[in-house]
Design a protein around this motif. Structure first.
Motif, PDB file in Angstrom:
ATOM      1  N   ARG A 135      27.974  12.771   2.977  1.00 43.62           N
ATOM      2  CA  ARG A 135      27.794  11.728   4.010  1.00 43.62           C
ATOM      3  C   ARG A 135      27.364  10.422   3.363  1.00 43.62           C
ATOM      4  NH1 ARG A 135      30.603  12.815   8.158  1.00 43.62           N
ATOM      5  NH2 ARG A 135      31.790  13.355   6.272  1.00 43.62           N
ATOM      6  N   VAL A 156      21.836  12.248   0.553  1.00 40.78           N
ATOM      7  CA  VAL A 156      22.774  11.559   1.449  1.00 40.78           C
ATOM      8  C   VAL A 156      22.891  10.104   0.986  1.00 40.78           C
ATOM      9  CG1 VAL A 156      23.133  10.772   3.813  1.00 40.78           C
ATOM     10  CG2 VAL A 156      22.217  13.065   3.395  1.00 40.78           C
ATOM     11  N   SER A 197      27.137  14.031  -1.129  1.00 41.69           N
ATOM     12  CA  SER A 197      25.752  14.502  -0.991  1.00 41.69           C
ATOM     13  C   SER A 197      25.712  15.963  -0.560  1.00 41.69           C
ATOM     14  CB  SER A 197      25.053  13.661   0.076  1.00 41.69           C
ATOM     15  OG  SER A 197      25.770  13.784   1.312  1.00 41.69           O
ATOM     16  N   ASP A 223      26.803   7.242  10.093  1.00 41.56           N
ATOM     17  CA  ASP A 223      27.436   7.856   8.920  1.00 41.56           C
ATOM     18  C   ASP A 223      28.886   7.403   8.840  1.00 41.56           C
ATOM     19  OD1 ASP A 223      27.914  11.179  10.426  1.00 41.56           O
ATOM     20  OD2 ASP A 223      28.982   9.266  10.685  1.00 41.56           O
TER      21      ASP A 223
END
Ligand code: BGC
Length: 921
Positions: A47, A855, A909, A105
């Motif tokens: 993400r 992330v 990630s 995201d």
């Protein structure tokens, strides 16, 4: 940095670990455009943040109703989650602001808003200060009457050299040896404390104790520095304080330092950073810092000249604190009434003494890193620093004493004058240093390497005392630039160093002269101008690494003039694009201070090349294309001159002319086959440096490399012969050119010279020298300058590397080197972007590698083939590579190729568990 490995929630989650100027909910900051950083979580792999929205509000209520009345960034399309600059209304002194954010995201999914955080401004201008500097005593007292309910109260204080603030008998805050060290003619740091809960209705007492620190240090006992000492006009301890109290009813009250303050002499009869403290408890004024105390006999405080420097907030720079208590492991009694405590670990701090006995009894505590063979402490390496604390009893039951205005570097404490026989608990060790947050962890199956790592952690922390020092025990403890620049990466892997170095870089800026030169030590309490290039390069290396590791562009902007000034200074002294000026060179190679075999001008010219090249990169990042071109050209010219001057057939050494002038140094000349005198003065450093920076002409590279490998492996039997600079680069250079195995032999070496030898000889911190030295001169047993090896453990054994494609761990390369005799390595770093970790272990028929990428970060994960010829790679049991082909389908992993002994995957990630083994099919 992030530590929330808690329960996994579905999908996108709200941001966590909100930081403002690298700190959690800081107060008293003076950054008018503070920067925000946060850590992201998502249950799905791979993400990336596509957008964020930040709200800054004047009240918690506004914030909870999503009203950013101070700043609403709106939805900003960006993957930036580190050091995002505030762009709202101008911020005001002493004002508290509340903020939160949400993110989107790369699927466009929006998160919930984060929990609220806050930041509070300090006193942004001189006119915000109502008080004046007062002095004349070492105890200061005043009182204030409170008649309403306190809503919020702050103390803004700067006491020079060091102070302790007390309200109603309680110490305010947990800072020690505060404020941080600076050049007081340029900057004096003030600290801000939340004192809301200190007050009660009615009369309240405020007290201040002052110590000399570096501001009012008495240098008379330190020989040989007079000619270059920096002393401060009328440098007597002085203080400025401002208490701001806001009441629930909206009113507010102030107390500032002025002529209404009372002063007196206290129990601290003498205090000195090197020599220790004399504390006479009979002179205590019990209750002086509490209400109801009669100070009618005290004198009026004197109004003192302000120090020359500007009052600046200590901001988010981690203050010095008591970090932990440590117990002595052994107490011995080498002579009658002489008791020696061994803490089993060398560290920085002091001891807490517990004693009871007759009034007037004087207990003496002396500190050392070493013992003599008769068990008595060896204080010779402390040189003229007396490192002695004296406590004179008041004879009232059990008395407990800790110094306030000194510190020591020690493993052993000698106690004399103790009434009776002390027991093991009579002294406790108090570990004291700048409270940098630990962020790194490293361990492996080789205990020697673990011990080297542990020793480096202790040594590094022992030398973070608001400035990075060279050593903590002798009459030095200076901010030597060379030592610090060599371990900037090691320190960043292990600790959150951003705010600490940001403060020190300001000190370096303040020390720069018109001609661009800076001092070897900063703050320049010793005026050692101009710095030796490998020391001066710190003003280039440190900001550059802060940019690389923390994605901090502001540090490059703030220090651009400093870096450019320094490189231009070198240009002003260059001779044919080379720097002939050298003071220390490749300092402390085996058996020497100053290396005779490594030309000082080679080292200086190499630094000139490095600094000019890095400046061109910095200019590039900041969009200064003219400068980028100019300094790239300069670095190119320097490289050519460097090779012309120092490159012989197939190795680097002195230019012949210089060499001949050095003949008298060479005790054992060698002759080649033709009987010509061989100018063999082969040392590793002169060859390591140009190889590391890819300066060696292609046609000579193989030969230069071969010579280096042979010299390390054969001539020196897998030992280095480098000083601090060569040591910083030799492991990386060997690894860079495919000989990580040789580097590994050096780090696991246990015979002299090596880190292992130090440990075998009982070291619990790093030595200043490769030799075991116990005399005067330069024999510290707690110097960090050989500590750069720890970064090699993280980058090579664990394989945690930045990817030059995007800094601040936005892109990461995991590429571990797996030595034959190592069974596992586990390392992690809580980076500015979140946790990055790499752990591998050998299994019966496979190698397992676990990787965590945060992330908003992407990685190249390189799994070493470790001998497997037809490898199959699985991730959590699912095949991702077989028959030399990538097998797609596993979330987060997008490609896999076989190159240079590794299977390399692109991964987003997530937490990954890889396993490589021989394909059975
Ligand atoms: C210091 C070192 C420093 C060196 C430079 C020594 O006295 O302890 O840390 O790098 O001098 O000469």
């Amino acid at each position: 940095m992030s530590s929330h490995q808690g329960k996994e929630l579905p999908g996108i989650q709200k941001p966590i670990d909100l930081l403002c100027e690298y700190a959690v909910n800081p107060i008293g900051i003076d950054a008018v455009r503070p920067r925000f950083s946060w850590v992201l979580r998502h249950s799905a792999r791979a993400r990336i943040q596509s957008a964020y929205r930040i709200l800054v509000a004047s009240t918690p209520e506004n914030l909870s109703s999503d009203k950013g009345d101070i700043w609403d960034s709106k939805k900003v399309k960006s993957d930036k989650s580190v050091n995002v600059e505030y762009r709202g209304k101008s911020l005001e002194s002493k004002t508290r602001y509340y903020w939160k954010l949400k993110w989107w995201d790369d699927d466009g999914q929006a998160s919930a808003f984060s929990d609220a955080a806050a930041f509070e401004m300090g006193l942004l201008s001189r006119k915000d200060w109502g008080g004046v500097w007062i002095g004349g005593g070492d105890l200061f007292r005043n009182h204030i009457v409170i008649k309403a309910k306190v809503k919020r109260a702050r103390a803004y204080v700067c006491g020079l050299g060091w102070y302790e603030l007390r309200i109603n008998g309680q110490k305010v805050g947990d800072h020690q040896l505060d404020p941080g060290l600076t050049d007081y003619d340029k900057v004096a740091l003030y600290s801000t404390f939340d004192i809301t809960d200190f007050f009660k209705n009615g009369e309240n007492a405020v007290g201040i104790m002052l110590g000399n620190g570096r501001y009012a240090q008495d240098w008379s006992g330190t020989p040989g520095v007079k000619d270059r000492l920096k002393t401060y006009q009328s440098a007597a301890p002085k203080v400025i304080l401002q208490l701001e109290i806001q009441f629930e009813d909206g009113s507010c009250q102030k107390l500032v330092t002025d002529e209404t303050w009372k002063i007196a002499r206290g129990p601290i009869v003498r205090n000195d950073i090197y020599d220790g403290e004399i504390y006479d408890a009979r002179l205590e004024k019990s209750g002086w810092d509490n209400f109801g105390y009669d100070d009618s006999q005290w004198e009026k405080a004197g109004l003192f000249q302000p120090p020359g420097g500007q009052l600046v907030s200590q901001g988010t720079c981690p203050p010095i604190k008591k970090i932990k208590t440590t117990q002595p492991v052994i107490m011995s009694n080498p002579r009658s009434n002489v008791f020696v405590y061994d803490f089993g670990q060398n560290f920085t701090g002091w001891v807490k003494l517990t004693v009871s006995g007759p009034r007037g009894t004087e207990v003496k505590l002396r500190f050392s890193e070493l013992l003599h063979s008769d068990g008595m402490i060896n204080v010779i390496p402390n040189r003229t620093a007396k490192v002695t604390d004296n406590y004179i009893l008041k004879g009232e039951g059990v008395e407990v004493y800790e110094p306030r205005f000194t510190y020591h570097g020690f493993r052993y404490v000698e106690v004399t004058g103790y009434p009776g026989t002390p027991n093991l608990n009579a002294v406790q060790g108090i570990v004291v240093h700048s409270a940098v947050n630990p962020v790194g962890g490293f361990q492996c199956s080789n205990q020697l390497i673990n011990n080297i790592h542990k020793n480096i952690l202790w040594t590094q922390l022992s030398n973070l005392m608001s400035i990075p020092t060279d050593c903590p025990q002798r009459n030095e403890r200076m901010g030597w630039l060379g030592d610090a620049q060599l371990v900037v990466e090691e320190s960043i892997f292990n600790f959150d160093m951003a705010a600490f170095y940001t403060k020190w870089l300001r000190d370096i800026r303040e020390s720069q002269k018109e001609d661009g030169s800076i001092s070897d030590v900063v703050p320049p309490y010793w005026q050692r101008y101009p710095a030796d290039p490998p020391w001066g390069t710190a003003c280039v290396v440190i900001p550059w690494n802060l940019y690389l590791y923390y994605d901090d562009e502001r540090i490059l902007e703030e220090n651009y003039r400093l870096v450019k000034g320094w490189v231009d200074y070198l240009t002003s002294i260059n001779v044919g694009h080379l720097i002939k000026f050298s003071k220390y060179g490749d300092w402390c190679p085996p058996n020497k201070f100053r290396s005779l075999d490594t030309p000082g001008e080679l080292i200086s010219s190499w630094c000139y090349y490095y600094d000019a090249l890095t400046l061109s990169k910095i200019a590039g990042v900041l969009g200064k294309s003219n400068d980028a071109g100019k300094y790239a050209k300069l670095s190119q010219e320097t490289k050519e001159a460097f090779n012309r001057e120092f490159l012989e057939e197939d190795y680097y050494t002195y230019n012949s002319k210089v060499f001949d002038s050095l003949l008298h140094f060479d005790f054992c000349p060698e002759y080649d086959k033709k009987g010509n005198r061989k100018r063999v003065l082969y040392t590793q450093t002169p060859n390591v440096l140009p190889l590391y920076m890819e300066m060696v002409p292609e046609d000579k590279k193989a030969a230069v490399l071969q010579n280096l490998f042979e010299n390390v492996e054969i001539t020196n039997d897998c030992h280095l012969n480098t000083g601090i600079l060569g040591t910083r680069y030799i492991l990386d250079t060997l690894t860079q050119y495919g000989r990580a195995d040789l580097a590994y032999r050096l780090v696991t070496q246990t015979t002299y010279p090596s880190w292992g030898y130090m440990i075998k000889e009982g070291a619990t911190t790093l030595w200043e020298r490769w030799e075991y030295m116990a005399g005067g001169g330069m024999n510290s047993h707690n110097h960090i300058m050989f500590g750069s090896v720890d970064a090699w453990f993280y980058r090579v054994l664990a394989g945690i590397n930045l990817d030059a494609a995007a800094f601040g761990f936005r892109k990461v390369i995991i590429k571990p080197y797996v030595p034959e005799d190592l069974n596992y390595v586990s390392a992690s770093v809580n980076t500015i972007r979140g946790l990055v970790s790499s752990s591998w272990r050998k299994e019966a028929d496979a190698l397992a590698l676990d990787v965590v990428l945060p992330v908003n970060s992407e990685g190249k994960i390189c799994i070493p083939l470790t001998g497997f010829t037809n490898p199959v790679v699985k991730e959590n049991g699912r095949v991702i590579y077989r028959n030399n082909k990538f097998v797609p389908g596993v979330p987060g992993i997008t490609a896999g190729t076989r190159e240079e002994g590794f299977i390399t995957f692109n991964a987003g990630s997530g937490d990954y568990s890889f396993r490589i083994g021989e394909s059975s099919v």
